[in-house]
Design a protein around this motif. Structure first.
Motif, PDB file in Angstrom:
ATOM      1  N   VAL A   1       0.858  -1.182   0.000  1.00 47.15           N
ATOM      2  CA  VAL A   1       0.000   0.000   0.000  1.00 47.15           C
ATOM      3  C   VAL A   1       0.894   1.231   0.000  1.00 47.15           C
ATOM      4  O   VAL A   1       1.743   1.386   0.890  1.00 47.15           O
ATOM      5  CB  VAL A   1      -0.933   0.044   1.223  1.00 47.15           C
ATOM      6  CG1 VAL A   1      -1.713   1.365   1.256  1.00 47.15           C
ATOM      7  CG2 VAL A   1      -1.889  -1.137   1.222  1.00 47.15           C
ATOM      8  N   ILE A   2       0.724   2.087  -1.001  1.00 50.81           N
ATOM      9  CA  ILE A   2       1.482   3.335  -1.101  1.00 50.81           C
ATOM     10  C   ILE A   2       0.502   4.491  -0.989  1.00 50.81           C
ATOM     11  O   ILE A   2      -0.443   4.587  -1.764  1.00 50.81           O
ATOM     12  CB  ILE A   2       2.256   3.417  -2.433  1.00 50.81           C
ATOM     13  CG1 ILE A   2       3.249   2.249  -2.542  1.00 50.81           C
ATOM     14  CG2 ILE A   2       2.982   4.757  -2.555  1.00 50.81           C
ATOM     15  CD1 ILE A   2       3.913   2.134  -3.906  1.00 50.81           C
ATOM     16  N   MET A   3       0.741   5.358  -0.018  1.00 50.22           N
ATOM     17  CA  MET A   3      -0.140   6.494   0.234  1.00 50.22           C
ATOM     18  C   MET A   3       0.617   7.795  -0.043  1.00 50.22           C
ATOM     19  O   MET A   3       1.629   8.080   0.597  1.00 50.22           O
ATOM     20  CB  MET A   3      -0.593   6.466   1.696  1.00 50.22           C
ATOM     21  CG  MET A   3      -1.280   7.726   2.167  1.00 50.22           C
ATOM     22  SD  MET A   3      -2.938   7.845   1.480  1.00 50.22           S
ATOM     23  CE  MET A   3      -3.416   9.441   2.097  1.00 50.22           C
TER      24      MET A   3
ATOM     25  N   HIS B   1       0.876   8.064  11.201  1.00 49.60           N
ATOM     26  CA  HIS B   1       0.656   7.274  12.418  1.00 49.60           C
ATOM     27  C   HIS B   1      -0.673   6.529  12.366  1.00 49.60           C
ATOM     28  O   HIS B   1      -0.771   5.392  12.855  1.00 49.60           O
ATOM     29  CB  HIS B   1       0.721   8.181  13.646  1.00 49.60           C
ATOM     30  CG  HIS B   1       2.101   8.654  13.953  1.00 49.60           C
ATOM     31  ND1 HIS B   1       3.135   7.786  14.268  1.00 49.60           N
ATOM     32  CD2 HIS B   1       2.635   9.902  13.993  1.00 49.60           C
ATOM     33  CE1 HIS B   1       4.247   8.479  14.496  1.00 49.60           C
ATOM     34  NE2 HIS B   1       3.969   9.762  14.326  1.00 49.60           N
ATOM     35  N   ILE B   2      -1.707   7.131  11.781  1.00 47.29           N
ATOM     36  CA  ILE B   2      -2.991   6.448  11.663  1.00 47.29           C
ATOM     37  C   ILE B   2      -2.871   5.202  10.777  1.00 47.29           C
ATOM     38  O   ILE B   2      -3.478   4.160  11.060  1.00 47.29           O
ATOM     39  CB  ILE B   2      -4.055   7.415  11.104  1.00 47.29           C
ATOM     40  CG1 ILE B   2      -4.469   8.424  12.185  1.00 47.29           C
ATOM     41  CG2 ILE B   2      -5.287   6.653  10.606  1.00 47.29           C
ATOM     42  CD1 ILE B   2      -5.417   9.487  11.697  1.00 47.29           C
ATOM     43  N   LEU B   3      -2.065   5.305   9.732  1.00 46.10           N
ATOM     44  CA  LEU B   3      -1.931   4.184   8.793  1.00 46.10           C
ATOM     45  C   LEU B   3      -0.782   3.243   9.148  1.00 46.10           C
ATOM     46  O   LEU B   3      -0.554   2.273   8.414  1.00 46.10           O
ATOM     47  CB  LEU B   3      -1.739   4.714   7.368  1.00 46.10           C
ATOM     48  CG  LEU B   3      -2.865   5.572   6.791  1.00 46.10           C
ATOM     49  CD1 LEU B   3      -2.654   5.775   5.299  1.00 46.10           C
ATOM     50  CD2 LEU B   3      -4.230   4.976   7.054  1.00 46.10           C
ATOM     51  N   ASP B   4      -0.069   3.514  10.227  1.00 46.04           N
ATOM     52  CA  ASP B   4       1.069   2.670  10.597  1.00 46.04           C
ATOM     53  C   ASP B   4       0.628   1.221  10.774  1.00 46.04           C
ATOM     54  O   ASP B   4      -0.310   0.918  11.522  1.00 46.04           O
ATOM     55  CB  ASP B   4       1.705   3.183  11.891  1.00 46.04           C
ATOM     56  CG  ASP B   4       2.989   2.450  12.227  1.00 46.04           C
ATOM     57  OD1 ASP B   4       3.592   1.837  11.315  1.00 46.04           O
ATOM     58  OD2 ASP B   4       3.406   2.497  13.407  1.00 46.04           O
ATOM     59  N   GLY B   5       1.288   0.336  10.060  1.00 37.59           N
ATOM     60  CA  GLY B   5       0.964  -1.077  10.094  1.00 37.59           C
ATOM     61  C   GLY B   5      -0.018  -1.495   9.016  1.00 37.59           C
ATOM     62  O   GLY B   5      -0.156  -2.690   8.733  1.00 37.59           O
ATOM     63  N   ARG B   6      -0.687  -0.519   8.386  1.00 31.59           N
ATOM     64  CA  ARG B   6      -1.670  -0.834   7.350  1.00 31.59           C
ATOM     65  C   ARG B   6      -1.230  -0.346   5.980  1.00 31.59           C
ATOM     66  O   ARG B   6      -1.940  -0.542   4.990  1.00 31.59           O
ATOM     67  CB  ARG B   6      -3.028  -0.230   7.718  1.00 31.59           C
ATOM     68  CG  ARG B   6      -3.619  -0.823   8.997  1.00 31.59           C
ATOM     69  CD  ARG B   6      -5.006  -0.290   9.255  1.00 31.59           C
ATOM     70  NE  ARG B   6      -4.963   1.119   9.612  1.00 31.59           N
ATOM     71  CZ  ARG B   6      -6.002   1.940   9.505  1.00 31.59           C
ATOM     72  NH1 ARG B   6      -7.136   1.518   8.984  1.00 31.59           N
ATOM     73  NH2 ARG B   6      -5.894   3.203   9.890  1.00 31.59           N
ATOM     74  N   ALA B   7      -0.089   0.305   5.913  1.00 28.09           N
ATOM     75  CA  ALA B   7       0.465   0.779   4.641  1.00 28.09           C
ATOM     76  C   ALA B   7       1.944   0.426   4.597  1.00 28.09           C
ATOM     77  O   ALA B   7       2.610   0.346   5.637  1.00 28.09           O
ATOM     78  CB  ALA B   7       0.270   2.282   4.489  1.00 28.09           C
ATOM     79  N   SER B   8       2.444   0.233   3.393  1.00 32.97           N
ATOM     80  CA  SER B   8       3.877  -0.003   3.220  1.00 32.97           C
ATOM     81  C   SER B   8       4.648   1.306   3.266  1.00 32.97           C
ATOM     82  O   SER B   8       5.751   1.366   3.811  1.00 32.97           O
ATOM     83  CB  SER B   8       4.132  -0.698   1.872  1.00 32.97           C
ATOM     84  OG  SER B   8       3.317  -1.832   1.711  1.00 32.97           O
ATOM     85  N   LEU B   9       4.049   2.360   2.680  1.00 31.16           N
ATOM     86  CA  LEU B   9       4.687   3.671   2.610  1.00 31.16           C
ATOM     87  C   LEU B   9       3.633   4.755   2.677  1.00 31.16           C
ATOM     88  O   LEU B   9       2.657   4.721   1.925  1.00 31.16           O
ATOM     89  CB  LEU B   9       5.482   3.809   1.300  1.00 31.16           C
ATOM     90  CG  LEU B   9       6.018   5.208   0.947  1.00 31.16           C
ATOM     91  CD1 LEU B   9       7.066   5.653   1.974  1.00 31.16           C
ATOM     92  CD2 LEU B   9       6.602   5.233  -0.459  1.00 31.16           C
ATOM     93  N   VAL B  10       3.823   5.703   3.580  1.00 30.06           N
ATOM     94  CA  VAL B  10       3.064   6.949   3.603  1.00 30.06           C
ATOM     95  C   VAL B  10       4.068   8.069   3.363  1.00 30.06           C
ATOM     96  O   VAL B  10       5.007   8.240   4.144  1.00 30.06           O
ATOM     97  CB  VAL B  10       2.328   7.170   4.929  1.00 30.06           C
ATOM     98  CG1 VAL B  10       1.642   8.540   4.943  1.00 30.06           C
ATOM     99  CG2 VAL B  10       1.307   6.064   5.184  1.00 30.06           C
ATOM    100  N   VAL B  11       3.875   8.821   2.287  1.00 27.90           N
ATOM    101  CA  VAL B  11       4.845   9.847   1.924  1.00 27.90           C
ATOM    102  C   VAL B  11       4.104  11.110   1.527  1.00 27.90           C
ATOM    103  O   VAL B  11       3.068  11.065   0.869  1.00 27.90           O
ATOM    104  CB  VAL B  11       5.782   9.362   0.792  1.00 27.90           C
ATOM    105  CG1 VAL B  11       5.004   9.017  -0.471  1.00 27.90           C
ATOM    106  CG2 VAL B  11       6.880  10.373   0.503  1.00 27.90           C
ATOM    107  N   GLY B  12       4.620  12.251   1.966  1.00 30.55           N
ATOM    108  CA  GLY B  12       4.016  13.525   1.640  1.00 30.55           C
ATOM    109  C   GLY B  12       4.574  14.116   0.360  1.00 30.55           C
ATOM    110  O   GLY B  12       5.727  13.872  -0.015  1.00 30.55           O
ATOM    111  N   THR B  13       3.719  14.885  -0.304  1.00 28.96           N
ATOM    112  CA  THR B  13       4.140  15.679  -1.454  1.00 28.96           C
ATOM    113  C   THR B  13       3.573  17.083  -1.287  1.00 28.96           C
ATOM    114  O   THR B  13       2.902  17.381  -0.320  1.00 28.96           O
ATOM    115  CB  THR B  13       3.643  15.063  -2.782  1.00 28.96           C
ATOM    116  OG1 THR B  13       2.212  14.891  -2.720  1.00 28.96           O
ATOM    117  CG2 THR B  13       4.285  13.709  -3.033  1.00 28.96           C
ATOM    118  N   HIS B  14       3.883  17.963  -2.224  1.00 29.44           N
ATOM    119  CA  HIS B  14       3.358  19.329  -2.343  1.00 29.44           C
ATOM    120  C   HIS B  14       4.364  20.402  -1.936  1.00 29.44           C
ATOM    121  O   HIS B  14       4.406  21.464  -2.545  1.00 29.44           O
ATOM    122  CB  HIS B  14       2.069  19.517  -1.530  1.00 29.44           C
ATOM    123  CG  HIS B  14       1.537  20.923  -1.575  1.00 29.44           C
ATOM    124  ND1 HIS B  14       1.006  21.476  -2.725  1.00 29.44           N
ATOM    125  CD2 HIS B  14       1.456  21.891  -0.617  1.00 29.44           C
ATOM    126  CE1 HIS B  14       0.601  22.714  -2.463  1.00 29.44           C
ATOM    127  NE2 HIS B  14       0.872  22.992  -1.207  1.00 29.44           N
TER     128      HIS B  14
END
Length: 281
Positions: A155-157, A172-185
């Motif tokens: 899962v890439i967010m 932190h909300i997606l910790d353990g449920r996503a492979s990567l959470v990364v910000g853009t903008h």
């Protein structure tokens, strides 16, 4: 699995930088899936179908967007025929396109869920991004086939937002449920790439792929004039100095059984920022 995420492509120089360095990254890292944020790829404002197809032809598997998604108006009538192009999930109901997609990895064995959402702090007013993301993750759970027919292997967010706190909350909300959470903008790579306690790789902002001798990708003279004079001046346009273009992003390796990150390293390639090019063990 091996995943590459590249930050906001800004203008021609950013596109050419990505296309120039992708063959080396693919050869060096053997990625199973590549995502780039392309919302500034067309002259710094939006993306066109032609540019998206050029990225797909170069090996990009999915392109995410953001607040400039519709700056190129023709995309409104084109996006529905491109399942690899994802706009923020919290746009109002009835907006063309999709806020998430499930695509096959290059290895043909795994499925990857890509979600794009946009923050609301210091951004355009949109729907709350957290409920629709939760809804998708209840259906497409990380962990592959053992989670059922809708299970996914990664899962890439991409959370497109201004405020670091809002991006961290999503991580932190997606910790353990996503492979990567990364910000853009924000177009500036942050130094906080880490693997959270639950196994999710996280970075507040991936940075941009573009000319760094600029003001967040735009020629600095116009930006400076507007800041100092407080009156309209030259229209913003992307920097075009290929010598100072840097391609920025993240490389993540995941555990094939859980989809959790076991390795996360920054990517910075080009003529301006300090170089960081991961290698396979």
């Amino acid at each position: 699995m091996r995943l590459i995420f590249l930050g906001d492509i800004v203008g021609r120089s950013g596109r050419e930088g990505v296309l120039r360095h992708l063959p080396m990254l693919r050869d060096r890292l053997k990625p199973d899936f590549i995502v780039v944020n392309g919302e500034n790829a067309a002259g710094g404002f939006g993306i066109t179908e032609k540019i998206a197809q050029e990225l797909f032809a170069a090996g990009v598997d999915c392109v995410t967007l953001g607040n400039h998604a519709w700056d190129q108006k023709e995309l409104l009538s084109q996006i529905d025929r491109m399942p690899q192009l994802v706009r923020p999930i919290n746009f109002p109901d009835g907006t063309p396109g999709r806020g998430y997609t499930v695509l096959p990895a290059k290895n043909g064995r795994h499925k990857v869920l890509v979600i794009n959402a946009m923050g609301r702090v210091f951004m355009d007013p949109l729907d709350d991004p957290f409920p629709p993301v939760e809804k998708v993750l209840r259906i497409h759970q990380l962990g592959g086939a053992r989670m059922g027919p809708a299970g996914v292997d990664a899962v890439i967010m991409d959370f497109h937002g201004e405020a670091s706190s809002e991006k961290m909350i999503m991580g932190h909300i997606l910790d353990g449920r996503a492979s990567l959470v990364v910000g853009t903008h924000c177009h500036v790579p942050t130094a906080d790439l880490q693997i959270l306690n639950g196994g999710t790789a996280y970075q507040t902002d991936a940075g941009m792929c573009g000319d760094y001798d600029t003001v967040i990708g735009m020629k600095k003279e116009a930006a400076i004039h507007k800041m100092l004079r407080k009156i309209p001046g030259e229209r913003y346009s992307p920097g075009e100095n290929d010598a100072t273009v840097t391609v920025c992003g993240v490389f993540v390796e995941t555990d094939d059984r859980t989809g959790h990150a076991k390795r996360a390293e920054p990517i910075r390639i080009g003529g301006r920022l300090g170089q960081s090019i991961p290698t396979l063990a």
